[in-house]
Design an enzyme around this catalytic site. Sequence first.
Site, PDB file in Angstrom:
ATOM      1  N   LYS A 236     -12.990  -0.875   6.556  1.00 29.03           N
ATOM      2  CA  LYS A 236     -13.549  -1.282   5.001  1.00 29.03           C
ATOM      3  C   LYS A 236     -14.501  -2.113   6.143  1.00 29.03           C
ATOM      4  CE  LYS A 236     -10.426   0.269   3.566  1.00 29.03           C
ATOM      5  NZ  LYS A 236      -9.319   0.223   2.147  1.00 29.03           N
TER       6      LYS A 236
ATOM      7  N   ASP B 121      -0.111  -5.017   9.228  1.00 35.40           N
ATOM      8  CA  ASP B 121      -0.763  -4.383   8.768  1.00 35.40           C
ATOM      9  C   ASP B 121      -1.961  -4.902   8.876  1.00 35.40           C
ATOM     10  OD1 ASP B 121      -2.833  -2.265   8.075  1.00 35.40           O
ATOM     11  OD2 ASP B 121      -1.460  -1.368   6.492  1.00 35.40           O
TER      12      ASP B 121
ATOM     13  N   TRP C 257       1.252  -1.100  -0.195  1.00 39.62           N
ATOM     14  CA  TRP C 257      -0.021   0.287  -0.158  1.00 39.62           C
ATOM     15  C   TRP C 257       1.016   1.291   0.058  1.00 39.62           C
ATOM     16  CZ3 TRP C 257      -1.716   2.826   4.815  1.00 39.62           C
ATOM     17  CH2 TRP C 257      -2.777   3.647   4.913  1.00 39.62           C
TER      18      TRP C 257
END
Length: 466
Positions: free
Chosen positions: A311, A275, A194
């Site tokens: 999310k 993460d 990312w």
Amino acid sequence: MTSTSTMLSLASAPPTASLSVHENLKGRLKLGGGSLSFNKEKANPFINTKSFSRISMVAAVKISRFEGVTMAPPDPILGVSEAFKADNDEKKLNLGVGAYRTEELQPYVLNVVKKAENLMVERGENKEYLPIEGLAAFNKATAELLFGASNPVIKEQRVATVQGLSGTGSLRLAAAMIERYFPGAKVLISSPTWGNHKNIFNDARVPWSEYRYYDPKTVGLDFDGMIADIKAAPEGSFVLLHGCAHNPTGIDPTPEQWEKIADVIQEKNHIPFFDVAYQGFASGSLDADAGSVRLFAARGMELLVAQSYSKNLGLYAERIGAINVVCTSADAAARVKSQLKRLARPMYSNPPIHGAKIVANVVGDPTLFNEWKAEMEMMAGRIKNVRQKLYDSLTAKDKSGKDWSFILKQIGMFSFTGLNKAQSDNMTNKWHVYMTKDGRISLAGLSLAKCEYLADAIIDSFHNVS
Ligand code: PGU
């Protein structure tokens, strides 16, 4: 003279605008990209004239103290949404940012979130400051969701949990801790990853390097490369791992591979740093998606885990997440937590309450919790359906014999299409499909109805643009 030093010299000028211009005119004045030099006596038209003060005031208005600040490039992910908004074509599709949309391509607020918010209104909850570490009920709920309530790390109070400003803020807080308590230690990040990971560690002045992860030849995991690079890193490095649904590739290690990754991290005395931005979104199961983290914790390893509820609860703009540091003792955890608070205090003082209450209400109430799991399965299921339909459309339309099955092997919100930058540009410029330039598309922003159009765009870009 660099832009930074120009800014510093401008900033250190006296506060009166006209004076600051006068002072700077004595030497070299940098204007954006170039710089002008002035000879005080001869060339400078502002000096030694009767109307000095009037002219210098005009100049002061025209010349900003921020002249040395250059225009930053648009963000590679969030900038895509800005470009999308500016496009008036009705065929346009935003597959850039990882944000869930309904089949009608509308943003979605989960029903459990609405219920949790109603509860907050009914209870007349206040907006007082939270403690620096955040809402206690949230911190308890989030750690239990991650590790499982009966996990020894929880029972033995070995986890330092601090509410963070979603995943990004939690990663940033951990990066600040690494910089302060492990000076010089390196963070290993996957290639690719990312995009914001690199920004976060750069901003925190934490050195990082990449380990191999994605193999374009197999469109799969370069497991041997990953292991070799983790092994070769200096002992005691931090290894950043995506807990599930690797962004951008959608390729995760198998449980057997996770064991081997844990072996080499342990062997090298590295510290795993997870993460977890997609718990529940990869497989539809909260527990399955926390499997990697729990596997490491079960080995008694110390580890860091950043969490996000952007999310899985659709709380993107609430900025709710956490940083968890698993330590070998409750005492160490208490000390780590005190230092995380110390780092947070001058940065943002204390975190926002709204999202924390929502998470605490949903996770803490068995009925809402079960409803959440059902909604998450629904969202993960819609993404899987779209993934299948995209594959079917590509296979039916593309007569070249190219094998598109890699799309079905990827999990989570994204598909890593393998399109290069020029091909991705073609997707946007010709087809109005907005995506990141690394070839990633967010399937969460795609509907079944748009799969065929997208397949046409991909086939055209893949075969007709090199
Ligand atoms: N970690 C990973 C792996 C992510 O993909 C994201 C979000 C985050 C952390 C941080 O999300 P928070 O909202 O701060 O909790 N990535 C998305 C969202 C857009 C962005 O870049 O922030 C993405 O599209 O990649």
